[in-house]
Design a protein around this motif. Structure first.
Motif, PDB file in Angstrom:
ATOM      1  N   ARG A 343       0.820  -1.217   0.000  1.00  0.00           N
ATOM      2  CA  ARG A 343       0.000   0.000   0.000  1.00  0.00           C
ATOM      3  C   ARG A 343       0.849   1.260   0.000  1.00  0.00           C
ATOM      4  NH1 ARG A 343      -2.620  -3.654   3.071  1.00  0.00           N
ATOM      5  NH2 ARG A 343      -1.443  -3.102   4.927  1.00  0.00           N
ATOM      6  N   SER A 344       1.843   1.308   0.870  1.00  0.00           N
ATOM      7  CA  SER A 344       2.681   2.506   0.958  1.00  0.00           C
ATOM      8  C   SER A 344       4.141   2.073   1.097  1.00  0.00           C
ATOM      9  CB  SER A 344       2.262   3.367   2.154  1.00  0.00           C
ATOM     10  OG  SER A 344       2.356   2.619   3.354  1.00  0.00           O
ATOM     11  N   LEU A 345       5.047   3.014   0.910  1.00  0.00           N
ATOM     12  CA  LEU A 345       6.470   2.710   0.992  1.00  0.00           C
ATOM     13  C   LEU A 345       6.830   2.247   2.401  1.00  0.00           C
ATOM     14  CD1 LEU A 345       7.919   5.757  -0.973  1.00  0.00           C
ATOM     15  CD2 LEU A 345       7.467   3.454  -1.834  1.00  0.00           C
ATOM     16  N   THR A 349      12.391   0.388   2.525  1.00  0.00           N
ATOM     17  CA  THR A 349      12.589   1.125   1.277  1.00  0.00           C
ATOM     18  C   THR A 349      13.078   2.537   1.551  1.00  0.00           C
ATOM     19  OG1 THR A 349      10.911  -0.154   0.102  1.00  0.00           O
ATOM     20  CG2 THR A 349      11.411   2.044  -0.756  1.00  0.00           C
ATOM     21  N   LEU A 350      12.479   3.191   2.518  1.00  0.00           N
ATOM     22  CA  LEU A 350      12.883   4.557   2.850  1.00  0.00           C
ATOM     23  C   LEU A 350      14.312   4.597   3.387  1.00  0.00           C
ATOM     24  CD1 LEU A 350       9.543   5.731   4.509  1.00  0.00           C
ATOM     25  CD2 LEU A 350      10.401   6.350   2.244  1.00  0.00           C
ATOM     26  N   GLN A 351      14.695   3.570   4.145  1.00  0.00           N
ATOM     27  CA  GLN A 351      16.071   3.502   4.655  1.00  0.00           C
ATOM     28  C   GLN A 351      17.063   3.304   3.514  1.00  0.00           C
ATOM     29  OE1 GLN A 351      16.232   0.443   7.643  1.00  0.00           O
ATOM     30  NE2 GLN A 351      14.780   1.486   9.003  1.00  0.00           N
ATOM     31  N   LYS A 355      20.037   5.867   2.521  1.00  0.00           N
ATOM     32  CA  LYS A 355      21.416   5.402   2.477  1.00  0.00           C
ATOM     33  C   LYS A 355      22.042   5.675   1.114  1.00  0.00           C
ATOM     34  CE  LYS A 355      24.258   1.272   3.252  1.00  0.00           C
ATOM     35  NZ  LYS A 355      24.233  -0.173   3.612  1.00  0.00           N
ATOM     36  N   ALA A 356      21.278   5.436   0.053  1.00  0.00           N
ATOM     37  CA  ALA A 356      21.800   5.677  -1.296  1.00  0.00           C
ATOM     38  C   ALA A 356      22.088   7.158  -1.511  1.00  0.00           C
ATOM     39  CB  ALA A 356      20.801   5.177  -2.333  1.00  0.00           C
ATOM     40  N   LEU A 366      16.773   7.466  -8.472  1.00  0.00           N
ATOM     41  CA  LEU A 366      15.395   7.280  -8.924  1.00  0.00           C
ATOM     42  C   LEU A 366      14.832   6.052  -8.212  1.00  0.00           C
ATOM     43  CD1 LEU A 366      13.021   7.991 -10.812  1.00  0.00           C
ATOM     44  CD2 LEU A 366      14.000   6.401 -12.476  1.00  0.00           C
ATOM     45  N   LEU A 367      13.755   6.251  -7.472  1.00  0.00           N
ATOM     46  CA  LEU A 367      13.057   5.151  -6.806  1.00  0.00           C
ATOM     47  C   LEU A 367      11.876   4.747  -7.678  1.00  0.00           C
ATOM     48  CD1 LEU A 367      12.571   3.350  -4.285  1.00  0.00           C
ATOM     49  CD2 LEU A 367      11.183   5.214  -3.355  1.00  0.00           C
TER      50      LEU A 367
END
Length: 425
Positions: A343-345, A349-351, A355-356, A366-367
Motif C-alpha cells: 500500500r505505501s512505501l 525502502t525509505l532507509q 542510504k543511497a 530514482l526510486l
C-alpha cells in the motif's frame, strides 16, 4: 549458528533432495497454469520433471479452484497475441500510406505500385483479423479437449486437497481476516483486491493442515513472488518469508521451503538428472505474477536498455550495493532503486533511499515503485528531501507501460538537476 537461525537458511543439497524424495511438493495455481504459457519443448521438460515426482505432488484445494477459474482466461490469452500483431501492422500501414502520398508523382513508384503495396498490407491485416475473430470457437474446442488438463488429471489424481464446506470456508476466511489485521503473511498484498483477496491466506492454511496431517517436509512451488511470500534483498528473491518457515515448523513440526517454478525446474532437474534448457528457464522466469519481483525488475531493466546504451545500464552492480541498477548519463551516475509495496512505501525502502542518497557513488537517485504514492509516502519523502543534498525522484511503473520513455526521462532529468548550480552548491 545454523541451529539458532535455521529459518534463514536455504536447504543444502541433501536437504533439498529429501524434499523431492520424501516430502510434499505443493503446487500453486500459477504453476498449474504455467504450461499454457510456454512452448511445447518447455512444457515437455516441466512435465518430465513433475512426472518423475508424481508420488510427491499435491495441490491445495484453493490452488485447484483458482486454476479452473482462471484457465479459460489464460487459454484465451492468444487474443493479446493477435492484438500485438494487428496493432503494429495497422500503424505501419498508416505510415506507409502517408509516405506514399508524400511522393505522389514520383517516377519510381506509380499509383499502381502504391495501390499494390497497400493491398498486400491490407491482406495481411485481414488475415490476422480473421484469426482473432475465430479464436472463440477454437477456445471452446480447446476447453473441451485440453491435453494440458489431461496431463494434470494424470499427475494429480487423488492429490488435491479436500473441498472445504461452507462452514469451514467461513472459518478459514475469519482466520485469514484476523491474520491480515495482525500483519501476518502471506496474502497481505492482496488485502485490497476486489476479488479473492483471501485466496493466498486460505491456500496457506490448507497447506499447514496438509503438513500437520502428513508430518512430511513441505516444498511449495509458487510464482507469486510478492513480498508477502518471499524475502527479497537488492531486488532479488532470496527465499521464503522467515515467518512462513517458522510457522510451518511450530505448527506442523516439519521443514518448509518454497521456490518459483524457474528455480524449481533448475534445481530439481539437476537432482533428478533431467536438466532443462536455457530457453525453458527464460520462458518460465517470465511467468511470475504481474507484480512479482522478477517481472518488475525485468520490465524496468528492459525499458532502460531501450533508451540507453547497454554499456551505460548496470544490473545489480557490486559497487552499487544500495541500488538495484545504475545508469550512466555522461559523467554522472543515477542509481535506480526498485520496490514492490502493498500500500505505501515501507521503512526498509525509505532507509535504502536515504542510504543511497548519503553515499558517494550516485549523483542522483530514482526510486521505482509499482504503487502510486500515498499521502504518508509524500510526507516521508518530503522529510528525506529536506535532509539530502542530492536530487531524487519517484516513478510509478508498471510492466504494461512498454516502449515508453517515462523512466528514461526521469533518469535524464535527475542527471540534469545534479549538474545544476542549485544542487552542486
Amino acid at each position: 549458528m545454523k541451529n539458532a537461525f535455521s529459518d534463514y537458511y536455504s536447504p543444502s543439497d541433501a536437504e533439498y533432495e529429501r524434499f523431492l524424495k520424501e516430502g510434499i511438493i505443493a503446487l500453486d495455481a500459477n504453476v498449474l497454469l504455467a504450461p499454457y504459457k510456454v512452448d511445447a519443448d518447455a512444457r515437455k521438460q516441466i512435465f518430465g520433471i513433475l512426472t518423475q515426482l508424481k508420488d510427491r505432488l499435491w495441490a491445495p484445494y484453493q490452488a485447484g479452484y483458482e486454476f479452473f477459474k482462471n484457465r479459460p482466461a489464460v487459454m484465451a490469452g492468444e487474443d493479446k497475441v493477435y492484438q500485438n500483431l494487428e496493432t503494429p501492422l495497422t500503424t505501419a500501414r498508416k505510415k506507409i500510406d502517408e509516405h506514399l502520398k508524400s511522393i505522389t508523382g514520383h517516377p519510381v513508384i506509380t499509383p499502381s505500385d502504391a495501390k499494390g503495396i497497400l493491398s498486400a498490407i491490407d491482406e495481411v491485416i485481414s488475415k490476422v483479423e480473421t484469426l482473432r475473430k475465430g479464436k472463440d470457437s477454437r477456445l471452446e474446442d480447446y476447453l473441451r479437449d485440453d491435453p494440458i488438463l489431461k496431463k494434470w488429471e494424470a499427475l494429480l489424481e487423488s492429490r488435491i486437497g479436500e473441498c472445504p464446506s461452507n462452514q469451514n470456508l467461513r472459518e478459514l476466511t475469519d482466520i485469514v481476516g484476523k491474520r491480515y489485521m495482525e500483519g501476518v503473511p502471506p496474502g497481505l498484498q492482496d488485502e485490497d483486491k476486489p476479488e479473492n483477496s483471501y485466496g493466498d491466506g486460505i491456500l496457506w492454511l490448507q497447506l499447514l493442515d496438509k503438513a500437520n496431517e502428513s508430518k512430511l517436509p513441505t516444498l511449495l512451488i509458487t510464482d507469486d513472488v510478492k513480498d508477502d511470500w518471499y524475502r527479497r534483498h537488492g531486488g532479488k528473491t532470496i527465499g521464503p518469508r522467515v515467518e512462513l518457515v517458522r510457522e510451518m515448523r511450530e505448527s506442523a513440526g516439519v521443514p518448509y521451503y518454497q521456490q518459483p517454478l524457474s528455480f524449481f525446474v533448475q534445481r530439481a532437474g539437476k537432482v533428478l538428472n533431467r536438466p532443462v534448457s536455457e530457453n525453458t528457464v527464460r520462458q518460465v522466469v517470465g511467468l511470475s505474477s504481474s507484480v512479482s519481483g522478477a517481472s518488475f525488475e525485468q520490465s524496468v531493466h528492459s525499458e532502460l536498455l531501450n533508451q540507453f546504451p547497454a554499456t551505460d545500464v548496470l544490473e545489480y552492480p557490486q559497487d552499487f550495493a544500495t541500488a538495484d541498477l545504475a545508469v550512466r548519463v555522461g559523467s554522472l551516475t543515477v542509481g535506480v532503486l526498485l520496490t514492490l509495496e502493498a500500500r505505501s512505501l515501507g521503512g526498509n525502502t525509505l532507509q535504502r533511499l536515504s542510504k543511497a542518497l548519503r553515499g558517494r557513488r550516485f549523483n542522483a537517485i530514482l526510486l521505482v515503485t509499482n504503487k502510486p504514492l500515498t499521502q504518508m509516502d509524500r510526507d516521508a519523502l518530503a522529510g528525506i528531501a529536506n535532509a539530502t543534498t542530492k536530487p531524487f525522484d519517484v516513478a510509478h511503473w508498471s510492466p504494461m507501460r512498454s516502449n515508453s520513455p517515462h523512466l528514461a526521462n526521469a533518469v535524464v532529468m535527475l542527471a540534469e538537476q545534479a549538474l545544476s548550480p542549485a544542487w552542486r552548491s
